[in-house]
Design a protein around this motif. Structure first.
Motif, PDB file in Angstrom:
ATOM      1  N   THR A   8       7.116 -11.785  78.397  1.00 41.96           N
ATOM      2  CA  THR A   8       8.166 -12.604  78.983  1.00 41.96           C
ATOM      3  C   THR A   8       7.566 -13.906  79.474  1.00 41.96           C
ATOM      4  O   THR A   8       6.338 -14.036  79.583  1.00 41.96           O
ATOM      5  CB  THR A   8       8.846 -11.849  80.146  1.00 41.96           C
ATOM      6  N   LEU A   9       8.401 -14.871  79.754  1.00 41.64           N
ATOM      7  CA  LEU A   9       7.932 -16.156  80.268  1.00 41.64           C
ATOM      8  C   LEU A   9       7.293 -15.961  81.637  1.00 41.64           C
ATOM      9  O   LEU A   9       7.764 -15.157  82.449  1.00 41.64           O
ATOM     10  CB  LEU A   9       9.087 -17.139  80.375  1.00 41.64           C
ATOM     11  N   LYS A  10       6.234 -16.697  81.902  1.00 46.74           N
ATOM     12  CA  LYS A  10       5.499 -16.524  83.152  1.00 46.74           C
ATOM     13  C   LYS A  10       6.348 -16.818  84.385  1.00 46.74           C
ATOM     14  O   LYS A  10       6.162 -16.203  85.429  1.00 46.74           O
ATOM     15  CB  LYS A  10       4.256 -17.424  83.155  1.00 46.74           C
ATOM     16  N   GLU A  11       7.276 -17.748  84.256  1.00 47.70           N
ATOM     17  CA  GLU A  11       8.040 -18.148  85.445  1.00 47.70           C
ATOM     18  C   GLU A  11       9.244 -17.248  85.713  1.00 47.70           C
ATOM     19  O   GLU A  11       9.977 -17.467  86.690  1.00 47.70           O
ATOM     20  CB  GLU A  11       8.524 -19.596  85.299  1.00 47.70           C
ATOM     21  N   THR A  12       9.484 -16.257  84.858  1.00 49.71           N
ATOM     22  CA  THR A  12      10.641 -15.398  85.056  1.00 49.71           C
ATOM     23  C   THR A  12      10.213 -13.981  85.410  1.00 49.71           C
ATOM     24  O   THR A  12       9.160 -13.502  85.001  1.00 49.71           O
ATOM     25  CB  THR A  12      11.512 -15.352  83.790  1.00 49.71           C
ATOM     26  N   ALA A  13      11.049 -13.313  86.183  1.00 49.86           N
ATOM     27  CA  ALA A  13      10.813 -11.917  86.537  1.00 49.86           C
ATOM     28  C   ALA A  13      11.591 -11.040  85.569  1.00 49.86           C
ATOM     29  O   ALA A  13      12.742 -11.340  85.241  1.00 49.86           O
ATOM     30  CB  ALA A  13      11.255 -11.656  87.969  1.00 49.86           C
ATOM     31  N   PHE A  14      10.961  -9.962  85.144  1.00 52.32           N
ATOM     32  CA  PHE A  14      11.621  -9.070  84.194  1.00 52.32           C
ATOM     33  C   PHE A  14      11.282  -7.630  84.520  1.00 52.32           C
ATOM     34  O   PHE A  14      10.110  -7.261  84.591  1.00 52.32           O
ATOM     35  CB  PHE A  14      11.196  -9.388  82.765  1.00 52.32           C
ATOM     36  N   ASP A  15      12.298  -6.836  84.734  1.00 49.78           N
ATOM     37  CA  ASP A  15      12.130  -5.411  84.996  1.00 49.78           C
ATOM     38  C   ASP A  15      12.931  -4.651  83.948  1.00 49.78           C
ATOM     39  O   ASP A  15      14.158  -4.586  84.025  1.00 49.78           O
ATOM     40  CB  ASP A  15      12.619  -5.058  86.397  1.00 49.78           C
ATOM     41  N   PRO A  16      12.252  -4.081  82.938  1.00 51.82           N
ATOM     42  CA  PRO A  16      12.997  -3.395  81.876  1.00 51.82           C
ATOM     43  C   PRO A  16      13.775  -2.193  82.370  1.00 51.82           C
ATOM     44  O   PRO A  16      14.741  -1.769  81.727  1.00 51.82           O
ATOM     45  CB  PRO A  16      11.900  -2.972  80.895  1.00 51.82           C
ATOM     46  N   GLY A  17      13.379  -1.653  83.522  1.00 56.42           N
ATOM     47  CA  GLY A  17      14.095  -0.504  84.059  1.00 56.42           C
ATOM     48  C   GLY A  17      15.331  -0.871  84.840  1.00 56.42           C
ATOM     49  O   GLY A  17      16.144   0.001  85.167  1.00 56.42           O
ATOM     50  N   ALA A  18      15.500  -2.145  85.142  1.00 55.96           N
ATOM     51  CA  ALA A  18      16.667  -2.591  85.909  1.00 55.96           C
ATOM     52  C   ALA A  18      17.203  -3.875  85.297  1.00 55.96           C
ATOM     53  O   ALA A  18      17.116  -4.956  85.891  1.00 55.96           O
ATOM     54  CB  ALA A  18      16.290  -2.802  87.378  1.00 55.96           C
ATOM     55  N   PRO A  19      17.744  -3.791  84.095  1.00 53.39           N
ATOM     56  CA  PRO A  19      18.222  -5.007  83.416  1.00 53.39           C
ATOM     57  C   PRO A  19      19.447  -5.595  84.108  1.00 53.39           C
ATOM     58  O   PRO A  19      20.224  -4.885  84.738  1.00 53.39           O
ATOM     59  CB  PRO A  19      18.573  -4.500  82.015  1.00 53.39           C
ATOM     60  N   ALA A  20      19.565  -6.897  83.971  1.00 53.72           N
ATOM     61  CA  ALA A  20      20.706  -7.589  84.588  1.00 53.72           C
ATOM     62  C   ALA A  20      21.433  -8.408  83.519  1.00 53.72           C
ATOM     63  O   ALA A  20      21.719  -9.583  83.695  1.00 53.72           O
ATOM     64  CB  ALA A  20      20.223  -8.490  85.718  1.00 53.72           C
ATOM     65  N   GLY A  21      21.672  -7.761  82.382  1.00 57.92           N
ATOM     66  CA  GLY A  21      22.386  -8.441  81.312  1.00 57.92           C
ATOM     67  C   GLY A  21      21.501  -9.262  80.399  1.00 57.92           C
ATOM     68  O   GLY A  21      21.981  -9.935  79.496  1.00 57.92           O
ATOM     69  N   GLU A  22      20.175  -9.223  80.628  1.00 57.03           N
ATOM     70  CA  GLU A  22      19.276 -10.035  79.816  1.00 57.03           C
ATOM     71  C   GLU A  22      19.173  -9.495  78.390  1.00 57.03           C
ATOM     72  O   GLU A  22      19.316  -8.297  78.151  1.00 57.03           O
ATOM     73  CB  GLU A  22      17.870 -10.073  80.417  1.00 57.03           C
ATOM     74  N   PHE A  23      18.901 -10.377  77.457  1.00 54.18           N
ATOM     75  CA  PHE A  23      18.691  -9.989  76.073  1.00 54.18           C
ATOM     76  C   PHE A  23      17.191  -9.890  75.796  1.00 54.18           C
ATOM     77  O   PHE A  23      16.412 -10.760  76.176  1.00 54.18           O
ATOM     78  CB  PHE A  23      19.339 -10.994  75.113  1.00 54.18           C
ATOM     79  N   VAL A  24      16.814  -8.804  75.129  1.00 56.51           N
ATOM     80  CA  VAL A  24      15.424  -8.578  74.725  1.00 56.51           C
ATOM     81  C   VAL A  24      15.368  -8.610  73.207  1.00 56.51           C
ATOM     82  O   VAL A  24      16.173  -7.951  72.539  1.00 56.51           O
ATOM     83  CB  VAL A  24      14.916  -7.216  75.250  1.00 56.51           C
ATOM     84  N   GLY A  25      14.425  -9.351  72.677  1.00 59.09           N
ATOM     85  CA  GLY A  25      14.301  -9.466  71.238  1.00 59.09           C
ATOM     86  C   GLY A  25      13.283  -8.502  70.666  1.00 59.09           C
ATOM     87  O   GLY A  25      12.275  -8.178  71.310  1.00 59.09           O
ATOM     88  N   THR A  26      13.541  -8.048  69.455  1.00 63.68           N
ATOM     89  CA  THR A  26      12.590  -7.220  68.716  1.00 63.68           C
ATOM     90  C   THR A  26      12.919  -7.344  67.239  1.00 63.68           C
ATOM     91  O   THR A  26      13.896  -7.994  66.863  1.00 63.68           O
ATOM     92  CB  THR A  26      12.633  -5.755  69.186  1.00 63.68           C
ATOM     93  N   VAL A  27      12.118  -6.732  66.390  1.00 60.83           N
ATOM     94  CA  VAL A  27      12.316  -6.843  64.942  1.00 60.83           C
ATOM     95  C   VAL A  27      13.348  -5.816  64.485  1.00 60.83           C
ATOM     96  O   VAL A  27      13.281  -4.635  64.854  1.00 60.83           O
ATOM     97  CB  VAL A  27      10.989  -6.649  64.191  1.00 60.83           C
ATOM     98  N   CYS A  28      14.289  -6.256  63.673  1.00 55.47           N
ATOM     99  CA  CYS A  28      15.352  -5.385  63.185  1.00 55.47           C
ATOM    100  C   CYS A  28      14.790  -4.206  62.391  1.00 55.47           C
ATOM    101  O   CYS A  28      13.917  -4.377  61.536  1.00 55.47           O
ATOM    102  CB  CYS A  28      16.307  -6.160  62.272  1.00 55.47           C
TER     103      CYS A  28
END
Length: 273
Positions: free
Chosen positions: A137-157
């Motif tokens: 994730t970007l260094k300036e952002t906080a990300f908790d995969p266990g407590a998502p807040a509507g964020e989109f996560v990218g991965t390979v189809c």
């Protein structure tokens, strides 16, 4: 991600040079309580290893044409423990199993996974490395995969990583991309909260020029034999149980002596873990 694309991506970043991460975590895949008897050096004899020369950072050619890599140095360390002579022959990956069965070599160290359904399944040592999945994730952002807040996560189809997210992170909004680079581009453009994928490729991307030092690992590591494989092992013929046991002993000793940590730091500039 194909094996070839992973190799080419890692090689390009190795040539460019990458900075070593501070305080890396050295993985340990050996149970200290396990008992492995020291092999009789007189019964082992010289070992002919089969490898590829196009799979950085494990085995590849440098600018001078010399064969180098994590696996190559690991071979030297293993043979030093066993006090036996060793040689390395390189071949295309798809020919390695046949060459081993035809006794053109004694052991394969190239990420070959034995087929348990084969008529005569090959024997494999315990894993000397597993490649986990990680979020970046970007260094300036906080990300908790266990407590998502509507964020989109990218991965390979269609990847194992997408299947893992669907199984273990059902509350995440997953956006799938045709390739990892497209997902990483979207992350840099701040259209994604994080990207989930193979920690090996992601670790080299993090410290490569194309990332522009934008990001870091967040969460994990995540290991799963079912989704990501049961690790890199050395493979021998079905009738070579004694050699397999000797290699298991040597791999454990390489770790206990600290040589494994030295090699890991040399070839993995930011820890996968």
């Amino acid at each position: 991600m194909s094996r070839i694309l992973l190799a080419l991506g890692c090689l390009a970043l190795l040539v460019a040079g990458v900075a070593r991460a501070q305080e890396p975590v050295i993985p340990n895949f050996w149970d200290p309580r396990s008992r492995i008897e020291r092999p009789n050096a007189d019964t082992i004899g010289p070992i002919r290893f089969l490898a590829t020369n196009d799979f950085p950072p494990f085995s590849y050619r440098d600018r001078r044409g010399a064969l180098i890599g994590f696996d190559i140095d690991l071979i030297r360390a293993v043979c030093d423990v066993l006090k036996t002579a060793c040689a390395v022959q390189t071949r295309p990956f798809e020919t390695l199993e046949k060459a081993l069965r035809d006794k053109e070599g004694d052991a394969v160290i190239a990420g070959l996974a034995p087929d348990p359904e084969a008529d005569e399944p090959l024997l494999a040592t315990r894993p000397y490395l597993k490649v986990p999945a990680r979020f970046v994730t970007l260094k300036e952002t906080a990300f908790d995969p266990g407590a998502p807040a509507g964020e989109f996560v990218g991965t390979v189809c269609g990847s194992a990583h997408q299947a893992y997210l669907d199984r273990y992170f059902p509350d995440l909004n997953v956006a799938c991309f045709q390739n990892m680079q497209a997902a990483l581009n979207s992350l840099q453009e701040k259209r994604l909260k994080a990207v989930f994928g193979d920690a090996l490729r992601l670790s080299f991307w993090l410290h490569g020029e194309s990332s522009e030092a934008c990001c870091h690992f967040a969460g994990g590591p995540y290991l799963s034999d079912r989704y990501f494989g049961d690790g890199l092992k050395i493979v021998v013929r079905p009738d070579e149980a004694e050699l397999k046991n000797a290699l298991d002993y040597a791999l454990r000793e390489v770790y206990r002596k600290g040589t494994y940590a030295e090699l890991y730091l040399r070839y993995f500039p930011v820890s996968l873990f």
